[in-house]
Design a protein around this motif. Sequence first.
Motif, mmCIF file in Angstrom:
data_model
loop_
_atom_site.group_PDB
_atom_site.id
_atom_site.type_symbol
_atom_site.label_atom_id
_atom_site.label_comp_id
_atom_site.label_asym_id
_atom_site.label_seq_id
_atom_site.Cartn_x
_atom_site.Cartn_y
_atom_site.Cartn_z
ATOM 1 N N ARG A 123 0.702 -1.303 0.188
ATOM 2 C CA ARG A 123 -0.022 0.091 0.151
ATOM 3 C C ARG A 123 0.832 1.150 0.042
ATOM 4 N N VAL A 124 0.761 2.026 -0.875
ATOM 5 C CA VAL A 124 1.468 3.249 -1.144
ATOM 6 C C VAL A 124 0.481 4.535 -1.477
ATOM 7 N N VAL A 125 0.872 5.655 -0.586
ATOM 8 C CA VAL A 125 0.159 6.876 -0.771
ATOM 9 C C VAL A 125 1.002 7.776 -1.602
ATOM 10 N N LEU A 126 0.652 8.399 -2.701
ATOM 11 C CA LEU A 126 1.487 9.216 -3.801
ATOM 12 C C LEU A 126 0.966 10.660 -2.736
ATOM 13 N N ASP A 127 2.268 11.093 -2.309
ATOM 14 C CA ASP A 127 2.144 12.426 -1.609
ATOM 15 C C ASP A 127 3.178 13.581 -2.119
ATOM 16 N N ALA A 128 3.540 13.377 -3.290
ATOM 17 C CA ALA A 128 4.338 14.361 -4.176
ATOM 18 C C ALA A 128 4.397 14.081 -5.530
ATOM 19 N N ASP A 129 4.229 15.035 -6.413
ATOM 20 C CA ASP A 129 4.522 14.707 -7.839
ATOM 21 C C ASP A 129 5.679 13.816 -8.078
ATOM 22 N N ALA A 130 5.337 13.049 -9.058
ATOM 23 C CA ALA A 130 6.191 11.785 -9.582
ATOM 24 C C ALA A 130 6.212 11.785 -11.109
ATOM 25 N N LYS A 131 7.216 11.278 -11.703
ATOM 26 C CA LYS A 131 7.350 10.760 -13.172
ATOM 27 C C LYS A 131 8.038 9.548 -13.016
ATOM 28 N N VAL A 132 7.419 8.650 -13.824
ATOM 29 C CA VAL A 132 8.181 7.271 -13.938
ATOM 30 C C VAL A 132 8.103 6.833 -15.170
ATOM 31 N N GLY A 133 8.814 5.669 -15.604
ATOM 32 C CA GLY A 133 8.887 5.140 -17.085
ATOM 33 C C GLY A 133 7.795 4.374 -17.094
ATOM 34 N N SER A 134 7.350 3.613 -16.271
ATOM 35 C CA SER A 134 6.011 2.807 -16.351
ATOM 36 C C SER A 134 5.652 2.431 -14.870
ATOM 37 N N LEU A 135 4.505 1.888 -14.691
ATOM 38 C CA LEU A 135 3.809 1.698 -13.455
ATOM 39 C C LEU A 135 2.987 0.328 -13.548
ATOM 40 N N LEU A 136 3.195 -0.728 -12.462
ATOM 41 C CA LEU A 136 2.480 -1.897 -12.630
ATOM 42 C C LEU A 136 2.171 -2.127 -10.944
ATOM 43 N N VAL A 137 0.658 -1.899 -10.716
ATOM 44 C CA VAL A 137 0.131 -2.146 -9.526
ATOM 45 C C VAL A 137 -0.236 -3.589 -9.216
ATOM 46 N N GLU A 138 0.418 -4.333 -8.434
ATOM 47 C CA GLU A 138 0.050 -5.964 -8.383
ATOM 48 C C GLU A 138 -1.411 -5.895 -7.731
ATOM 49 N N PRO A 139 -1.778 -7.208 -7.746
ATOM 50 C CA PRO A 139 -3.470 -7.531 -6.925
ATOM 51 C C PRO A 139 -3.093 -7.436 -5.566
ATOM 52 N N THR A 140 -1.907 -7.323 -4.900
ATOM 53 C CA THR A 140 -1.446 -7.146 -3.678
ATOM 54 C C THR A 140 -1.275 -5.657 -3.022
ATOM 55 N N GLY A 141 -1.204 -4.783 -4.346
ATOM 56 C CA GLY A 141 -0.816 -3.427 -4.091
ATOM 57 C C GLY A 141 -2.044 -2.487 -4.378
ATOM 58 N N SER A 142 -1.701 -1.164 -3.738
ATOM 59 C CA SER A 142 -2.586 -0.167 -4.179
ATOM 60 C C SER A 142 -1.653 1.109 -4.000
ATOM 61 N N LEU A 143 -2.113 2.022 -4.923
ATOM 62 C CA LEU A 143 -1.535 3.526 -5.123
ATOM 63 C C LEU A 143 -2.710 4.439 -5.041
ATOM 64 N N VAL A 144 -2.538 5.247 -3.900
ATOM 65 C CA VAL A 144 -3.835 6.242 -3.552
ATOM 66 C C VAL A 144 -3.268 7.595 -3.424
ATOM 67 N N PHE A 145 -3.707 8.345 -4.477
ATOM 68 C CA PHE A 145 -3.255 9.865 -4.246
ATOM 69 C C PHE A 145 -3.894 10.376 -3.013
ATOM 70 N N ALA A 146 -2.972 11.234 -2.283
ATOM 71 C CA ALA A 146 -3.482 11.871 -1.157
ATOM 72 C C ALA A 146 -4.625 13.026 -1.432
ATOM 73 N N ALA A 147 -5.507 12.600 -0.614
ATOM 74 C CA ALA A 147 -6.723 13.556 -0.856
ATOM 75 C C ALA A 147 -6.403 14.981 -0.627
ATOM 76 N N ASP A 148 -5.680 15.377 0.386
ATOM 77 C CA ASP A 148 -5.530 16.885 0.875
ATOM 78 C C ASP A 148 -4.562 17.800 -0.148
ATOM 79 N N ARG A 149 -4.182 17.203 -1.046
ATOM 80 C CA ARG A 149 -3.068 18.083 -1.838
ATOM 81 C C ARG A 149 -3.308 17.961 -3.479
#
Length: 225
Positions: A123-149
């Motif tokens: 479980r990961v919370v995106l709390d800052a702007d980011a740039k990647v080459g690619s992204l894979l969220v596995e069935p056991t994973g999650s990526l949630v953008f922080a709601a307060d920014r």
Amino acid sequence: MEQQRNGEQPPARHRRPLVGRRRMLTWLAVGTVTALGGGVVLRQSLAGADEPAARPAPGGGSGSPAGHRHGTGAPPPASGSPRPSAPPPPPPPVDQGGRKWSDAGGWGGRLPGPGSAVRITDRVVLDADAKVGSLLVEPTGSLVFAADRSLTLASSGNVEVRGTLALAPDGAHTHVLRFPEVDERRFAGGGMTVVDTDTGLWVTGQGYLRLDGAPAPPGPAPPPR
């Protein structure tokens, strides 16, 4: 040709019963649904399509209830504008638990960069702007953008979601998922198969995508009747 004897009637010929149009259409409909797959429910609902609309009542009487006149339909609907539908219930809150994207320790000491092929299994919370080459969220994973920014995640390659991806900001902020280096001339198409040349957002398997947008502004009032 032999003549009939003593007024005997000629033997009755066996005629093949005619197939009614409604029965034939029913068979065709059933065959189509079955060929497309998953048509068990539709097949059951179509099975009685060739039955008569009303059966005669016992004793030779008509099948209509007493006092009912043929040709008299249901009363017309009430005039006036339809009642507005109730607003949908608010979506459930997004779980903001998990490690922070900006915490280098969660990435082995080094934050992902523009050329990184990021794979998330927890479980990961995106709390800052980011740039990647690619992204894979596995069935056991999650990526949630922080709601307060307000946040932007940019990817030069595919973002494939097999687990959870949630962009659900509060009313004062904005979440953005961008693909700044998309070249649509390279698109090949692969149905539900992820293709590297078809850069974009893919939700596959049991993946869950949550996108909360701003409320739509009210539209113009309908013209009077």
